[in-house]
Write a protein that holds these residues in place. Structure first.
Motif, short mmCIF file in Angstrom:
data_model
loop_
_atom_site.label_atom_id
_atom_site.label_comp_id
_atom_site.label_asym_id
_atom_site.label_seq_id
_atom_site.Cartn_x
_atom_site.Cartn_y
_atom_site.Cartn_z
N GLY A 223 0.83 -1.19 0.00
CA GLY A 223 0.00 0.00 0.00
C GLY A 223 0.86 1.25 0.00
N ASP A 224 0.23 2.39 0.15
CA ASP A 224 0.98 3.65 0.18
C ASP A 224 1.40 4.02 1.60
OD1 ASP A 224 0.94 4.04 -2.54
OD2 ASP A 224 -1.01 5.02 -2.50
N GLU A 243 -4.36 3.83 0.55
CA GLU A 243 -3.94 3.83 -0.85
C GLU A 243 -4.38 5.15 -1.46
OE1 GLU A 243 -2.18 2.16 -4.33
OE2 GLU A 243 -2.23 1.40 -2.26
N LEU A 264 -6.17 -3.41 -2.67
CA LEU A 264 -6.09 -2.74 -1.37
C LEU A 264 -6.52 -3.68 -0.25
CD1 LEU A 264 -5.66 -0.26 0.39
CD2 LEU A 264 -7.98 0.50 -0.21
N ASP A 267 -3.63 -6.05 0.41
CA ASP A 267 -2.56 -5.41 1.18
C ASP A 267 -2.97 -5.25 2.64
OD1 ASP A 267 -1.12 -5.26 -1.14
OD2 ASP A 267 -1.75 -3.21 -1.60
N LEU A 278 -9.25 4.08 0.60
CA LEU A 278 -8.75 4.58 -0.68
C LEU A 278 -9.01 6.08 -0.76
CD1 LEU A 278 -7.59 4.13 -3.54
CD2 LEU A 278 -9.92 3.65 -4.31
#
Length: 427
Positions: A223-224, A243, A264, A267, A278
């Motif tokens: 993920g981010d 994300e 997502l 993850d 998100l």
């Protein structure tokens, strides 16, 4: 209402039934006056005809008498002259009396006609005044209504213009904000924007929180950002996998938000996060995502799709809900710990009984061996035998006490354990 035309001003006006009756009465009086004038003229003609007729008759009679009595003219001239003079005087008197009577009647009729004319003029003036007054009042009311209508229209127009101006200002404001936001997103990326917004509040609202990029790609994807927060006992309060998807990130393919939800969720499960969010600028014209926080739990559990402006509020909402649930988790853990204490207590009690019984059996065996050896030398070891028998007796008493030992006795003067055993018995 009847419409009447004024004979003086030639204006049409409307009158009610009572006013119409008055005017009708006036018209009838005028007809009466006209007939009266005609009667007076007729009487004048009749008077003149009567005078002429009387004169003609008298002349005829005189001519007849003269013709008849031509012979007696001489001697009757004086009497005829006197008689003529008397007849003429009588005729004049009759004429004068008739003329005076006619003049009196005419004067009376003229006076009555004048009075009727005056009354008619007065009634007409009053009717005209009343009608004009009502007309003026109606005109005034109409003017007031028109003014009120204009004021109301002006007020509604001002309100509408103000509301329209406010709406236009709001539209311009949001357009400007959206333009600035889009420019900002393109310039610094959505990830940097979210990190900056979080760091603004990290020292005040999220002091004990972990918010860093997810750099673990051992499973093939990542993920981010990951957000985690624990309490003082190192118990996890909440964890979120983030994300971020910018409008400029997918300009070539123009993917949708749903294209990233499955990855997502994967993850989130791999990194053992409770929630997945998100943060997206994709599908900017989609009213579903523009309306606010979108819950997609019907597809993936504990997953949300939000716009960047809801980034901090979403963390706050989930964090507050987790804080409230921690109190109930603590209470549940305390109950579990108390149940474990009761279980350990019972196990320790059973271990004590087993070990004590085993030690007793071992001691008893040894005592028997000792007694056998003592029996061989009773004389010499009588005192030792008595001591050992006394010890055996004491051990027997101790064993009896151990057998009599129960949970009830052990939990006496121990309210906590008493309550727990009662709860177990009740269940």
């Amino acid at each position: 209402m009847n419409e009447i035309i004024c004979p003086h001003c030639k204006k049409a006006f409307k009158v009610d039934e009572s006013g119409f009756a008055d005017i009708l009465k006036q018209v009838r009086d005028e007809e009466f006056s006209r007939e009266l004038h005609e009667r007076v003229a007729l009487l004048e003609r009749e008077k003149h005809s009567a005078v002429e007729l009387a004169a003609e008759k008298t002349r005829g009679e005189l001519a007849a008498d003269i013709a008849k009595r031509d012979a007696e003219i001489a001697d009757l001239t004086a009497r005829a002259t006197a008689k003529i003079n008397a007849l003429e005087a009588q005729a004049r008197l009759n004429t004068a009396q008739l003329s005076a009577q006619k003049d009196a009647e005419l004067a009376e009729l003229k006076a009555r006609l004048q009075s009727i004319e005056s009354e008619k003029q007065l009634a007409l003036s009053e009717a005209v005044y009343k009608v004009e007054k009502e007309r003026d009042e109606l005109a005034g009311e109409l003017k007031n209504k028109e003014a009120e209508k204009q004021l109301a229209e002006a007020s509604l127009r001002r309100e509408f213009e103000n509301e329209l101006k406010t709406k236009e200002e709001m539209i311009a404001y949001y357009k400007d904000m959206k333009a600035k936001l889009s420019t900002k997103m393109v310039g610094e990326t959505l990830e940097q924007h979210c990190e900056i917004e979080f760091n603004k509040l990290r020292s005040t609202a999220f002091m004990g929180a972990y918010f860093e990029k997810d750099n673990d790609a051992r499973s093939g994807s990542k993920g981010d950002y990951i957000y985690r927060e624990t309490d003082e006992q190192d118990n996890e309060i909440i964890s979120i996998m983030f994300e971020m998807k910018n409008e400029g990130d997918e300009t070539a393919t123009k993917k949708r938000n749903e294209d990233f939800l499955k990855e997502l969720d994967k993850d989130r499960n791999e990194k053992r996060c409770e929630y997945a969010i998100l943060v997206t600028l994709l599908e900017s014209d989609n009213e579903l995502y523009n309306s606010g926080i979108v819950d997609v739990a019907h597809k993936y559990p504990k997953m949300y799709v939000i716009r960047p402006q809801f980034f901090i509020p979403m963390i706050t909402l989930l964090r507050n809900a987790a804080m409230n649930s921690m109190k109930y988790k603590g209470e549940l853990a305390l109950v579990k710990a108390q149940n474990i204490d009761v279980t350990n207590f019972e196990e320790q009690l059973n271990d004590f009984r087993d070990s004590f019984g085993r030690n007793y059996r071992l001691a008893s065996d040894k005592f028997k061996v000792a007694v056998d050896s003592i029996d061989k030398s009773i004389a010499q070891l009588q005192k030792t035998k008595e001591a050992l028998l006394s010890s055996e007796n004491n051990l027997r008493i101790a064993n009896n006490k151990a057998d009599e030992l129960s949970v009830k006795k052990l939990t006496r003067n121990n309210p906590t354990m008493t309550a727990k055993f009662e709860e177990q018995n009740n269940t």
